[in-house]
Every structure is written in structure tokens, then in C-alpha cells.
Design a protein around this motif. Structure first.
Motif, short mmCIF file in Angstrom:
data_model
loop_
_atom_site.label_atom_id
_atom_site.label_comp_id
_atom_site.label_asym_id
_atom_site.label_seq_id
_atom_site.Cartn_x
_atom_site.Cartn_y
_atom_site.Cartn_z
N GLU A 54 0.83 -1.21 0.00
CA GLU A 54 0.00 0.00 0.00
C GLU A 54 0.86 1.25 0.00
O GLU A 54 0.55 2.23 -0.69
CB GLU A 54 -0.93 0.01 1.20
CG GLU A 54 -2.08 -0.97 1.09
CD GLU A 54 -3.01 -0.88 2.27
OE1 GLU A 54 -2.60 -0.34 3.33
OE2 GLU A 54 -4.16 -1.35 2.14
N ALA A 55 1.94 1.24 0.76
CA ALA A 55 2.85 2.39 0.78
C ALA A 55 3.49 2.60 -0.59
O ALA A 55 3.64 3.73 -1.06
CB ALA A 55 3.92 2.19 1.85
N TYR A 56 3.86 1.50 -1.25
CA TYR A 56 4.44 1.59 -2.58
C TYR A 56 3.44 2.16 -3.58
O TYR A 56 3.76 3.05 -4.37
CB TYR A 56 4.90 0.20 -3.04
CG TYR A 56 5.41 0.19 -4.45
CD1 TYR A 56 6.68 0.67 -4.75
CD2 TYR A 56 4.63 -0.30 -5.49
CE1 TYR A 56 7.15 0.67 -6.06
CE2 TYR A 56 5.08 -0.31 -6.79
CZ TYR A 56 6.34 0.18 -7.07
OH TYR A 56 6.79 0.19 -8.35
N ALA A 57 2.20 1.66 -3.53
CA ALA A 57 1.17 2.16 -4.45
C ALA A 57 0.89 3.64 -4.20
O ALA A 57 0.72 4.41 -5.15
CB ALA A 57 -0.11 1.34 -4.27
N PHE A 58 0.87 4.04 -2.95
CA PHE A 58 0.68 5.45 -2.61
C PHE A 58 1.81 6.30 -3.19
O PHE A 58 1.56 7.36 -3.78
CB PHE A 58 0.63 5.61 -1.08
CG PHE A 58 0.38 7.01 -0.62
CD1 PHE A 58 -0.88 7.56 -0.69
CD2 PHE A 58 1.42 7.78 -0.13
CE1 PHE A 58 -1.11 8.86 -0.26
CE2 PHE A 58 1.20 9.07 0.30
CZ PHE A 58 -0.07 9.61 0.23
N GLY A 59 3.03 5.83 -3.09
CA GLY A 59 4.18 6.55 -3.63
C GLY A 59 4.13 6.63 -5.15
O GLY A 59 4.48 7.66 -5.73
N VAL A 60 3.69 5.57 -5.80
CA VAL A 60 3.59 5.57 -7.26
C VAL A 60 2.55 6.59 -7.72
O VAL A 60 2.80 7.36 -8.67
CB VAL A 60 3.24 4.16 -7.78
CG1 VAL A 60 2.82 4.19 -9.24
CG2 VAL A 60 4.41 3.22 -7.58
N ILE A 61 1.42 6.64 -7.05
CA ILE A 61 0.37 7.59 -7.43
C ILE A 61 0.84 9.02 -7.24
O ILE A 61 0.65 9.89 -8.10
CB ILE A 61 -0.92 7.33 -6.61
CG1 ILE A 61 -1.52 5.99 -6.99
CG2 ILE A 61 -1.93 8.45 -6.79
CD1 ILE A 61 -1.96 5.88 -8.44
N TRP A 62 1.49 9.31 -6.10
CA TRP A 62 1.98 10.68 -5.88
C TRP A 62 3.08 11.04 -6.86
O TRP A 62 3.17 12.18 -7.33
CB TRP A 62 2.46 10.86 -4.45
CG TRP A 62 1.33 11.20 -3.54
CD1 TRP A 62 0.78 10.41 -2.60
CD2 TRP A 62 0.58 12.42 -3.54
NE1 TRP A 62 -0.27 11.06 -2.00
CE2 TRP A 62 -0.41 12.30 -2.56
CE3 TRP A 62 0.64 13.60 -4.29
CZ2 TRP A 62 -1.32 13.32 -2.28
CZ3 TRP A 62 -0.27 14.61 -4.01
CH2 TRP A 62 -1.23 14.47 -3.03
N SER A 63 3.95 10.10 -7.20
CA SER A 63 5.00 10.36 -8.19
C SER A 63 4.39 10.70 -9.54
O SER A 63 4.80 11.67 -10.20
CB SER A 63 5.91 9.14 -8.31
OG SER A 63 6.85 9.33 -9.32
N PHE A 64 3.40 9.93 -9.98
CA PHE A 64 2.73 10.20 -11.24
C PHE A 64 2.04 11.56 -11.20
O PHE A 64 2.10 12.32 -12.17
CB PHE A 64 1.71 9.10 -11.55
CG PHE A 64 0.91 9.37 -12.79
CD1 PHE A 64 1.47 9.18 -14.04
CD2 PHE A 64 -0.39 9.83 -12.70
CE1 PHE A 64 0.74 9.43 -15.19
CE2 PHE A 64 -1.13 10.08 -13.84
CZ PHE A 64 -0.56 9.89 -15.08
#
Length: 95
Positions: A54-64
Motif C-alpha cells: 500500500e505504501a508503494y502504491a501510494f508513492g507511485v500515485i503521488w509520483s505520477f
């Protein structure tokens, strides 16, 4: 040796951060900070793979999100002709 990062050149960072390593020219303090934050995240999650995912997915969304916002701002800031175009290149409005 020339500094290979854009942080010191553009004045984005200050203090101890912009000092590049002599051997490779990288900002080793930033790399160490990121490694420390990753280890802290793993320790705080207790190694739970679901929480880390979940932390990884959150980081991917914010990066995008931030990359898209930066691209949008650069497109409006730079008014000149672009070096390349994508084939249909449909114009939505003229500026």
C-alpha cells in the motif's frame, strides 16, 4: 570532477546536502537519507507485505501526480516550438 546532479547547480538544496561524493560525483547524503527512510518504513510496518504494498502504491500515485503537474506547468511556461510532435497532435485550444 564535475558534479552530476542538478541540485547544487540550480540552487535547489542548501547546507550539507549538495556536497557530492568525490569518487562518483553523486549526492551521497541524499542517497543515505532515502535508504534510511526506506528502512524506517520497513521497521514501522513490521515487515507486513500488505502495508508495504500500500505504501508503494501510494508513492507511485503521488509520483505520477507530481510528474504530470510538472509537465503541465512546463508546457504552459515554455511557449516556443517543441522539438518533436506526436502524430495526430490534436490542438484543444490556441494560446
Amino acid at each position: 570532477m564535475e558534479c552530476s546532479t542538478a541540485f547544487p547547480k540550480n540552487g535547489v538544496s542548501h547546507g550539507l546536502v549538495p556536497a557530492p561524493a568525490q569518487a562518483y560525483g553523486t549526492s551521497y547524503r541524499i542517497v543515505n537519507l532515502i535508504v534510511g527512510m526506506q528502512l524506517l518504513t520497513i521497521i514501522a510496518s513490521g515487515g507486513d507485505v500488505y502495508v508495504l504494498g500500500e505504501a508503494y502504491a501510494f508513492g507511485v500515485i503521488w509520483s505520477f501526480t507530481f510528474n504530470s503537474l510538472a509537465m503541465l506547468l512546463l508546457r504552459f511556461k515554455y511557449k516556443g516550438e517543441r522539438g518533436w510532435r506526436v502524430p495526430p497532435n490534436i490542438r484543444i485550444w490556441e494560446s
